[in-house]
Design a protein around this motif. Structure first.
Motif, PDB file in Angstrom:
ATOM      1  N   ASP A  80       0.859  -1.183   0.000  1.00 21.67           N
ATOM      2  CA  ASP A  80       0.000   0.000   0.000  1.00 21.67           C
ATOM      3  C   ASP A  80       0.897   1.235   0.000  1.00 21.67           C
ATOM      4  N   CYS A  81       0.840   2.010  -1.070  1.00 15.36           N
ATOM      5  CA  CYS A  81       1.654   3.222  -1.160  1.00 15.36           C
ATOM      6  C   CYS A  81       0.803   4.493  -1.156  1.00 15.36           C
ATOM      7  N   GLU A  82      -0.457   4.359  -0.722  1.00 11.92           N
ATOM      8  CA  GLU A  82      -1.363   5.510  -0.722  1.00 11.92           C
ATOM      9  C   GLU A  82      -1.254   6.236   0.623  1.00 11.92           C
ATOM     10  N   LYS A  83      -0.329   7.174   0.715  1.00 11.98           N
ATOM     11  CA  LYS A  83      -0.080   7.848   1.987  1.00 11.98           C
ATOM     12  C   LYS A  83      -1.301   8.625   2.473  1.00 11.98           C
ATOM     13  N   ARG A  92      -1.619   2.439   8.779  1.00  7.25           N
ATOM     14  CA  ARG A  92      -0.159   2.326   8.806  1.00  7.25           C
ATOM     15  C   ARG A  92       0.364   2.563  10.222  1.00  7.25           C
ATOM     16  N   TRP A 103       5.440  -3.926   5.680  1.00  5.40           N
ATOM     17  CA  TRP A 103       4.697  -2.939   4.880  1.00  5.40           C
ATOM     18  C   TRP A 103       5.558  -2.537   3.688  1.00  5.40           C
ATOM     19  N   ASP A 105       5.744  -0.051   0.585  1.00  4.43           N
ATOM     20  CA  ASP A 105       5.122   1.164   0.061  1.00  4.43           C
ATOM     21  C   ASP A 105       5.876   1.736  -1.143  1.00  4.43           C
ATOM     22  N   ALA A 106       6.617   0.879  -1.849  1.00  7.15           N
ATOM     23  CA  ALA A 106       7.342   1.345  -3.035  1.00  7.15           C
ATOM     24  C   ALA A 106       6.364   1.928  -4.047  1.00  7.15           C
ATOM     25  N   SER A 107       6.785   3.006  -4.695  1.00  7.17           N
ATOM     26  CA  SER A 107       5.884   3.694  -5.626  1.00  7.17           C
ATOM     27  C   SER A 107       5.803   3.024  -6.983  1.00  7.17           C
ATOM     28  N   ALA A 112       8.188  -2.737  -5.764  1.00  6.31           N
ATOM     29  CA  ALA A 112       7.348  -3.444  -4.794  1.00  6.31           C
ATOM     30  C   ALA A 112       7.484  -4.958  -4.955  1.00  6.31           C
ATOM     31  N   HIS A 143      -0.536  -0.333 -10.954  1.00  5.96           N
ATOM     32  CA  HIS A 143       0.313  -0.723  -9.823  1.00  5.96           C
ATOM     33  C   HIS A 143      -0.223  -1.973  -9.130  1.00  5.96           C
TER      34      HIS A 143
END
Length: 563
Positions: A80-83, A92, A103, A105-107, A112, A143
């Motif tokens: 999950d990379c949705e900050k 998180r 976790w 969180d690579a964009s 990822a 993604h």
């Protein structure tokens, strides 16, 4: 985004259908392809019977993750990379540091997947079971959809169990040849064919290394072909992040990497190199102590050789060919290479002002490592070198000093053959390097290594050679190629040449550029002596230095280590 208690997460245990997770904390429901419920089971019971590693794709409010952890499921990966969603939901903050939770969180999907692959390997290599929040697939399909499909593929292609097979059970071993961007791999492939070595060739480009395609291509080849080890040249095809090294270690599949250029300028760019399943072969024996000090337990010496099918004695030599010469030299002026590295280093002014002096001193020294030479002889400059902001800049400065040392040395040697009207084959900047010289000499543009040089070498009475300063003890390709064609080569002395030829009978060397004119004059005036040396050198190359023999040596070394 709201994640209510009746939100469902889809998970895939197999190719038969999807699992719907009812986020009431109680049940998993198995849905067939028709959408009809085929099974209703308590979550704890289902997790106990599952052999997969759960991967939550999209945490949402964290309810699915809470259910997994509450059911005693672990370890769990969260992709999950949705900050913005993480900040809103607090998932998180609640679960990011929970035991058993990783976790990711690579964009980028590729990064990822690399992190997910490492996590999978560290947790036994079981297939991945994706549990997908459907909103995330719509939010960023490129993604999350790619990651879901990769996870699904890991279940249908359980390579870990299929790839655990005995190695080196018969001779010759089975080779997986990696990448195609270096000329020597073609020689290895040809040697495999001549020797009847079972082999498969996979070409992996820069953009594919570490990607989903990279992993799938490699693992398909491993399962289908069952190689005994992987062979590459100069670490080509090996990604800098270490995905390949980790995969091969997990598969217990050895990697042989044969370096025929300076390994330190290459390996410094790589991470995670310390694997017991990696063996480094180097064409320069001087590199062995420093490579072992770098952490490589398995390092072996394997000099260059020659493809005897390609470089062979000609049956006919035309008398008036434009390549015919009394003495010739094939090589680069190094002016462009120095300029390129000078630009790439982006070094502070004191390092730039001093590079010529340092390069001249390094060329004259016995030092093998530019970095160690700087530290010992120029400590003030070494501090500036160490302060360069990136590894690439430091390596560019090392290469700058190496190529400038080579340029100066090469020019000093070539100047000694100018009185003999040489033919110089190389880049146009030779005209700049030799501008103003009164001696007559001829220039020819670069020739193809494969299609031209086998026919070029026999047309020179003397093939002149001077070796790069990146290798102060080893020999280069020309000392093997020229004799294989029946030609005569006059080369600078290198210590390791004594292991390869009987000096004075099979090879003629100069130890100082001042010796060059006398040796050239003698062998131009004495064709019989020249022919004796050329003939003896060719016999030695045919007997001891073909690439078929080099490949055999490499295969036996790998069998001793891993068989």
């Amino acid at each position: 985004m709201h994640d209510k208690q009746n939100t469902t997460y889809r998970a895939t245990p197999s190719g038969d259908g999807d699992i719907l997770l009812s986020v009431d904390g109680k049940t998993w429901r198995l849905l067939g392809r028709s959408g009809a419920e085929t099974e209703l089971r308590p979550a704890r019971e289902f997790l106990a019977s599952s052999s997969g590693l759960p991967v939550v794709i999209g945490a949402g409010m964290g309810n699915a993750l809470a259910l997994l952890l509450g059911s005693g499921c672990g370890p769990v990966a969260v992709v999950d990379c949705e900050k913005a969603i993480q900040d809103l939901s607090g998932a998180r903050e609640r679960f990011g540091l929970a035991p058993g939770v990783t976790w990711i969180d690579a964009s980028s999907a590729e990064q990822a997947l690399r992190e997910l692959t490492r996590w999978q390997e560290a947790n036994g290599g079981a297939p991945l079971m994706p549990i997908v929040h459907p909103v995330y697939l719509r939010l960023r399909p490129s993604h999350y959809l790619a990651l879901r499909e990769s996870c699904r593929a890991s279940r249908s292609f359980d390579f870990w169990s299929r790839a655990r097979y005995p190695k080196f059970t018969s001779w010759p071993p089975r080779l997986l040849l990696l990448s195609s961007r270096y000329f020597l791999m073609g020689e290895m492939e040809a040697a495999c064919k001549r020797l009847g070595v079972p082999h498969r060739f996979i070409a992996i480009g820069d953009k594919e290394r570490g990607s989903t395609e990279f992993v799938e291509m490699l693992l398909s080849a491993v399962v289908e072909f069952k190689p005994d080890f992987v062979l590459t040249i100069n670490h080509l095809g090996v990604d800098r992040e270490g995905v390949l090294i980790e995969l091969l270690a997990r598969l217990e599949l050895p990697l042989a990497s044969w370096f025929v250029d300076n390994p330190h300028l290459i390996l410094s760019l790589y991470n995670r190199l310390d694997s017991q399943f990696t063996t480094i072969f180097t064409w320069d024996r001087d590199n062995i102590p420093s490579l072992k000090a770098q952490g490589f337990a398995n390092v072996d010496y394997l000099p260059l050789g020659v493809d005897l099918e390609r470089f062979r004695q000609p049956t006919y030599q035309p008398a008036n060919h434009p390549w015919r010469a009394r003495i010739s030299f094939v090589g680069n002026s190094m002016l462009s290479k120095v300029g390129h590295r000078l630009k790439g280093a982006k070094a502070p002014r004191p390092l730039i002002l001093a590079y010529r002096e340092v390069a001249r001193a390094f060329a004259a020294s016995e030092a093998r490592s530019v970095r160690d030479f700087l530290a010992a002889e120029y400590p003030d400059l070494f501090v500036l070198y160490e302060a360069l902001p990136s590894l690439e800049q430091r390596l560019a400065y090392e290469a700058l000093l190496t190529w400038e040392a080579t340029r100066r040395y090469r020019l000093s040697c070539v100047e000694k053959i100018l009185p003999f009207e040489p033919l110089i084959v190389g880049d146009r900047l030779w005209k700049t390097a030799l501008k103003g010289r009164s001696e007559p000499w001829r220039w020819h543009h670069e020739l193809s290594y494969y299609s031209d040089l086998p026919g070029f070498y026999p047309l020179s009475d003397i093939n002149f050679n001077c070796t790069s300063k990146q290798m102060k003890g080893a020999v280069n390709q020309r000392v093997f190629d020229v004799p294989a064609c029946g030609g005569f080569v006059l080369s600078d002395y290198r210590e390791q040449m004594e292991d390869l030829f009987e000096l004075g009978r099979e090879a003629i060397c100069y130890r100082d550029p001042e010796e060059i004119p006398e040796l050239v004059r003698f062998y131009l005036d004495n064709p019989a002596a020249r022919e004796r040396v050329a003939r003896a050198g060719r016999e030695r190359v045919l007997r001891d230095h073909g690439y078929d023999l080099r490949l055999g040596t490499l295969m036996r070394a790998m069998q001793r280590l891993y068989g």
